[in-house]
Design an enzyme around this catalytic site. Structure first.
Site, PDB file in Angstrom:
ATOM      1  N   GLU A 110       0.847  -1.212   0.000  1.00 33.62           N
ATOM      2  CA  GLU A 110       0.000   0.000   0.000  1.00 33.62           C
ATOM      3  C   GLU A 110       0.870   1.244   0.000  1.00 33.62           C
ATOM      4  O   GLU A 110       2.026   1.189   0.411  1.00 33.62           O
ATOM      5  CB  GLU A 110      -0.830   0.061   1.293  1.00 33.62           C
ATOM      6  N   LYS A 112       2.193   4.548   1.608  1.00 36.07           N
ATOM      7  CA  LYS A 112       2.274   5.086   2.962  1.00 36.07           C
ATOM      8  C   LYS A 112       1.944   6.566   2.837  1.00 36.07           C
ATOM      9  O   LYS A 112       2.752   7.366   2.347  1.00 36.07           O
ATOM     10  CB  LYS A 112       3.666   4.889   3.547  1.00 36.07           C
ATOM     11  N   ASP A 114       1.313  10.334   3.789  1.00 35.37           N
ATOM     12  CA  ASP A 114       2.043  11.169   4.740  1.00 35.37           C
ATOM     13  C   ASP A 114       1.150  12.295   5.263  1.00 35.37           C
ATOM     14  O   ASP A 114       1.253  13.446   4.856  1.00 35.37           O
ATOM     15  CB  ASP A 114       3.281  11.746   4.045  1.00 35.37           C
ATOM     16  N   TYR A 223      -7.012   0.350   7.620  1.00 32.28           N
ATOM     17  CA  TYR A 223      -6.836  -0.661   8.673  1.00 32.28           C
ATOM     18  C   TYR A 223      -8.153  -0.842   9.410  1.00 32.28           C
ATOM     19  O   TYR A 223      -8.611   0.054  10.105  1.00 32.28           O
ATOM     20  CB  TYR A 223      -5.732  -0.165   9.614  1.00 32.28           C
ATOM     21  N   LYS A 309      10.532   3.185   3.515  1.00 29.88           N
ATOM     22  CA  LYS A 309      10.508   4.639   3.323  1.00 29.88           C
ATOM     23  C   LYS A 309      11.263   4.997   2.054  1.00 29.88           C
ATOM     24  O   LYS A 309      12.366   4.494   1.820  1.00 29.88           O
ATOM     25  CB  LYS A 309      11.165   5.344   4.524  1.00 29.88           C
ATOM     26  N   CYS A 404      23.348  43.848  11.664  1.00 32.01           N
ATOM     27  CA  CYS A 404      23.890  43.210  10.465  1.00 32.01           C
ATOM     28  C   CYS A 404      25.192  42.475  10.804  1.00 32.01           C
ATOM     29  O   CYS A 404      26.102  43.067  11.389  1.00 32.01           O
ATOM     30  CB  CYS A 404      24.137  44.251   9.386  1.00 32.01           C
ATOM     31  N   CYS A 407      28.197  44.353   8.784  1.00 34.07           N
ATOM     32  CA  CYS A 407      28.646  45.734   9.013  1.00 34.07           C
ATOM     33  C   CYS A 407      28.179  46.298  10.355  1.00 34.07           C
ATOM     34  O   CYS A 407      28.532  47.414  10.706  1.00 34.07           O
ATOM     35  CB  CYS A 407      28.168  46.643   7.871  1.00 34.07           C
ATOM     36  N   CYS A 422      19.362  45.081   6.132  1.00 38.53           N
ATOM     37  CA  CYS A 422      20.415  45.947   6.626  1.00 38.53           C
ATOM     38  C   CYS A 422      20.273  47.248   5.832  1.00 38.53           C
ATOM     39  O   CYS A 422      20.334  47.240   4.603  1.00 38.53           O
ATOM     40  CB  CYS A 422      21.780  45.315   6.372  1.00 38.53           C
ATOM     41  N   CYS A 428      27.892  48.368   3.337  1.00 37.84           N
ATOM     42  CA  CYS A 428      27.867  46.986   3.816  1.00 37.84           C
ATOM     43  C   CYS A 428      28.449  46.071   2.711  1.00 37.84           C
ATOM     44  O   CYS A 428      27.898  46.021   1.602  1.00 37.84           O
ATOM     45  CB  CYS A 428      26.420  46.621   4.154  1.00 37.84           C
TER      46      CYS A 428
HETATM   47  S1  IVH Z   1      -0.964   0.648   8.947  1.00 33.67           S
HETATM   48  C1  IVH Z   1      -0.043  -1.127  13.135  1.00 33.67           C
HETATM   49  N1  IVH Z   1      -1.008   1.611   6.525  1.00 33.67           N
HETATM   50  O1  IVH Z   1       2.203   5.338   9.103  1.00 33.67           O
HETATM   51  C2  IVH Z   1       0.066  -0.479  11.826  1.00 33.67           C
HETATM   52  N2  IVH Z   1      -0.166   2.991   8.256  1.00 33.67           N
HETATM   53  O2  IVH Z   1       4.437   4.435  11.041  1.00 33.67           O
HETATM   54  C3  IVH Z   1      -0.951   0.529  11.582  1.00 33.67           C
HETATM   55  N3  IVH Z   1       0.476   5.245   7.502  1.00 33.67           N
HETATM   56  O3  IVH Z   1       0.722   5.787  12.216  1.00 33.67           O
HETATM   57  C4  IVH Z   1      -0.654   1.425  10.476  1.00 33.67           C
HETATM   58  N4  IVH Z   1      -0.066   4.981   5.391  1.00 33.67           N
HETATM   59  O4  IVH Z   1      -0.178   7.166  10.290  1.00 33.67           O
HETATM   60  C5  IVH Z   1      -0.682   1.841   7.811  1.00 33.67           C
HETATM   61  N5  IVH Z   1      -1.176   2.333   4.319  1.00 33.67           N
HETATM   62  C6  IVH Z   1      -0.846   2.567   5.600  1.00 33.67           C
HETATM   63  C7  IVH Z   1      -0.329   3.810   6.014  1.00 33.67           C
HETATM   64  C8  IVH Z   1       0.018   3.984   7.370  1.00 33.67           C
HETATM   65  C9  IVH Z   1       0.411   5.826   6.287  1.00 33.67           C
HETATM   66  C10 IVH Z   1       0.993   5.922   8.723  1.00 33.67           C
HETATM   67  C11 IVH Z   1       0.091   5.839   9.910  1.00 33.67           C
HETATM   68  C12 IVH Z   1       0.888   5.173  10.980  1.00 33.67           C
HETATM   69  C13 IVH Z   1       2.291   5.327  10.499  1.00 33.67           C
HETATM   70  C14 IVH Z   1       3.096   4.135  10.960  1.00 33.67           C
END
Ligand code: IVH
Length: 666
Positions: A110, A112, A114, A223, A309, A404, A407, A422, A428
């Site tokens: 999946e 991740k 942010d 989840y 990551k 500054c 100067c 400045c 200067c």
């Molecule tokens: S599963 C026990 N799936 O990443 C695991 N987390 O470092 C539950 N996050 O706190 C998290 N995308 O905020 C999961 N596809 C994804 C995610 C994800 C982003 C974040 C989430 C979590 C952090 C874990």
């Protein structure tokens, strides 16, 4: 139909239209029809408070009652994921899982996301509670704010969901919303959000939910937790969840081999840049819940999942000290000096901190662990502080300097501006060198053979202290200086002599008056016959000129109140620079294109693109980059791009050929 039924019917309809729009991206009715229905419901609810419902679609607009958040314990702790950064670590994870399970398994890959994580609780198909991660055990109850997020269902679809369950996911601020929000903040001179993650979590913690509603957050769920889940597969559960009305990522894939996992990672490492929201890695999860249970948890994270990551486009490192750089116009830029850290293939030691507001917004302390990011710009920037790792050992709070560093002059801050300056423009050192560098640059006096190093050398030797000194240099004076042969010395002096032919508008630009860029300089050259007329211009006269507003006018007036600037100009005059307009040039100026915004596209025969740009400007028009409703016409050469052509046609913008255009201005 009685009132209660009518209210129920409207609620059901609005929930459905909301889902079609925000989750499926497939609206069935117009925005206007949607708003009308919403108003109808609002009116009925106001008249009949006895039918109030916490999950009504009207809850999505938020309320401006300030609310402090109560803390709620999570039923299941909110754990984090172990991070990995290389294929080797991913392979280790895969191998560990294989050994422990000793049977076939699938890995769900999946994105991740942010943003900021959230846990939603549903009972009997209704959202009852939304809690932030907090410390993992307990978080803030932000239910009212989460209700304003249109992609979060308040009431579920169908009837096949467990009567009680929790679902977790990520709240995100899409890039486009984030950029717009920062533009607005910039205009109001408020501290900017460093990234969409901070913007999302900051927004979620606002106490006024009606502001949250306006910020257009989004949410992806990933989840599902509870006792009676529909399937054994995590992936399959997510498909069910989608049927209940949740927004899930449609980029998730089940992989059966390690190679498939690598392929997924490799693909998204590049493609993620095209997604509407920020992602910082890939999450790998063993798909079967039975197998997940088998693998279990460590104290901090599940053994059945890891995060891969993406190569650190952001890195964490220590702030050693803050130094200050003074630019050509005196702007003082704070620079973070860092413990060296690897970031997108280079080692970063310094990063921009922009201005005092940014430092204040970050609440920066010496010794802090800071996040460094490389955005579109070449210079990395500090985007956040890991306040968790701050200890009593941390150093002092960073306070912007008052004098500054070059100067010693006391710094000033112009009203309504974020930057400190400045004011010692003429004494200067970096300002002196910076001004000379600007003066000789290509778009200004275009003096060949002179670069920043030579300027620095000549300045250090006391041969130049301002632009006028350049015209007193001779071959004799400079040849033989550090690696300067006779030939280079001759070239430099010839270049300087040649610059006396540069027209008035470019000389004005070369003076480096704050806020007077190329375009404004051109306007000034059209409005005043020489530098003396400009020097005597009143504020009113200045602001009557197109493109010159109060800020620029004030800056021009200020420039001429400085005696040293006036002396510089007198010396430049005696060196015979063109500090006056040549009427021959003026005859090339007309008002024929006044007020017109013109896009140039394609390849031309009679003139180059730059020449056409100049012709447009000389005739009072403005050359703009892209077609919009405000475009007057497109000056089209051969092979005009098809997207531009389509856009012009769609917006009803006229297209002029090269010949038509030349006729128009002849
Ligand atoms: S599963 C026990 N799936 O990443 C695991 N987390 O470092 C539950 N996050 O706190 C998290 N995308 O905020 C999961 N596809 C994804 C995610 C994800 C982003 C974040 C989430 C979590 C952090 C874990």
């Amino acid at each position: 139909m009685d009132i209660k039924d009518k209210i129920e019917e409207l609620r059901t309809e609005l929930h459905r239209h909301n889902y079609n729009y925000y989750v499926l991206n497939a609206p069935e009715i117009s925005d206007k029809e949607f708003d009308d229905k919403m108003h109808a419901l609002q009116e009925l609810e106001e008249a009949h408070p006895e039918y109030m419902d916490a999950t009504s679609p009207t809850m999505r607009v938020g309320s401006d009652i300030n609310k402090n958040f109560t803390q709620v314990f999570h039923k299941y702790p909110m754990l984090s994921l172990a991070n990995t950064y290389s294929e080797a670590e991913v392979a280790d994870f895969y191998e560990r899982v294989r050994k422990t399970l000793n049977e076939d398994f699938e890995i769900c890959c999946e994105m991740k996301y942010d943003g900021t994580s959230i846990s939603l609780t549903y009972e009997d198909g209704r959202l009852v509670c939304a809690v932030t991660r907090g410390d993992g055990e307990k978080g803030d109850d932000v239910t009212d704010n989460v209700k304003t997020i249109r992609s979060v269902p308040l009431v579920l679809h169908g009837g096949h969901y467990p009567s009680s369950f929790e679902i977790r996911g990520e709240i995100l601020m899409p890039w486009a919303v984030f950029e717009e929000l920062n533009r607005e903040k910039e205009a109001r001179e408020e501290p900017l959000f460093a990234n969409p993650r901070n913007a999302a979590s900051g927004t979620l913690k606002l106490q006024n939910s009606s502001i949250v509603a306006a910020r257009k957050l989004d949410a992806y769920l990933y989840y599902l937790l509870g006792d009676n889940l529909p399937c054994d597969g995590h992936y399959e559960n997510l498909q069910k969840v989608a049927e209940w009305g949740f927004k899930i990522s449609d980029l998730t894939r089940k992989c059966h081999t390690l190679q498939e996992v690598f392929d997924f990672i490799k693909y998204w490492d590049v493609e993620r840049k095209n997604l509407p929201v920020a992602t910082d890695g890939i999450v790998l999860k063993v798909n079967s819940l039975r197998q997940q249970k088998n693998l279990g948890f460590t104290a901090k994270s599940p053994r059945w999942a890891i995060a891969y990551k993406f190569q650190a486009e952001r890195a964490l490192t220590r702030l050693v000290k803050v130094t200050y750089q003074v630019g050509r116009t005196g702007t003082v830029t704070p620079v973070a000096n860092l413990e060296p850290v690897q970031l997108s293939g280079t080692i970063v030691r310094r990063a921009s901190l922009h201005n005092a507001d940014i430092i204040e917004g970050l609440d920066l302390h010496i010794g802090d662990m800071v996040y460094v990011e490389k955005g579109g710009e070449i210079i990395p920037k500090i985007t956040g502080v890991d306040t968790d790792s701050r200890s009593f050992m941390s150093g002092e709070k960073v306070k912007f300097i008052t004098c500054c560093p070059e100067c010693g002059s006391k710094l000033t801050r112009y009203e309504g501006e974020a930057a400190h300056y400045c004011p010692n423009e003429t004494m200067c050192p970096p300002q002196i060198k910076g001004k000379i560098e600007h003066f000789i640059s290509r778009k200004a006096m275009n003096i060949d053979g002179l670069g920043p190093e030579t300027v620095d050398l000549l300045y250090r030797l006391g041969l130049i202290g301002n632009a006028a000194d350049l015209y007193d240099l001779t071959v004799e004076k400079i040849k033989g200086l550090d690696r300067m042969g006779e030939k280079s010395a001759e070239n430099i002096i010839a270049g300087i002599a040649q610059s006396k032919k540069v027209p008035f508008e470019r000389v004005i630009f070369a003076l480096g008056i704050r806020f007077v860029g190329e375009t404004v300089a051109k306007k000034i050259a059209r409005a005043f016959k020489d530098i003396d007329e400009l020097r005597q211009a009143t504020f009113e006269k200045l602001i009557s000129i197109d493109e010159i507003g109060e800020k620029i006018a004030k800056s021009i007036l200020l420039y001429f109140t400085n005696e040293e600037n006036c002396q510089l100009i007198e010396r430049l005059k005696s060196s015979r620079l063109q500090l006056y307009r040549i009427e021959k040039h003026l005859s090339e100026y007309t008002d024929k294109l006044a007020g017109k915004s013109i896009v140039i596209s394609g390849v031309f025969i009679h003139h180059s693109r730059d020449e056409y740009k100049e012709l447009i400007e000389k005739n009072g028009g403005k050359n703009v980059g892209s077609i919009s409703g405000k475009t007057s016409f497109v000056l089209a050469g051969e092979n005009m791009g098809s997207t531009k052509l389509e856009k012009a046609n769609k917006m009803g913008v006229a297209i002029l050929s090269e010949d038509d255009f030349l006729k128009l201005i002849s």
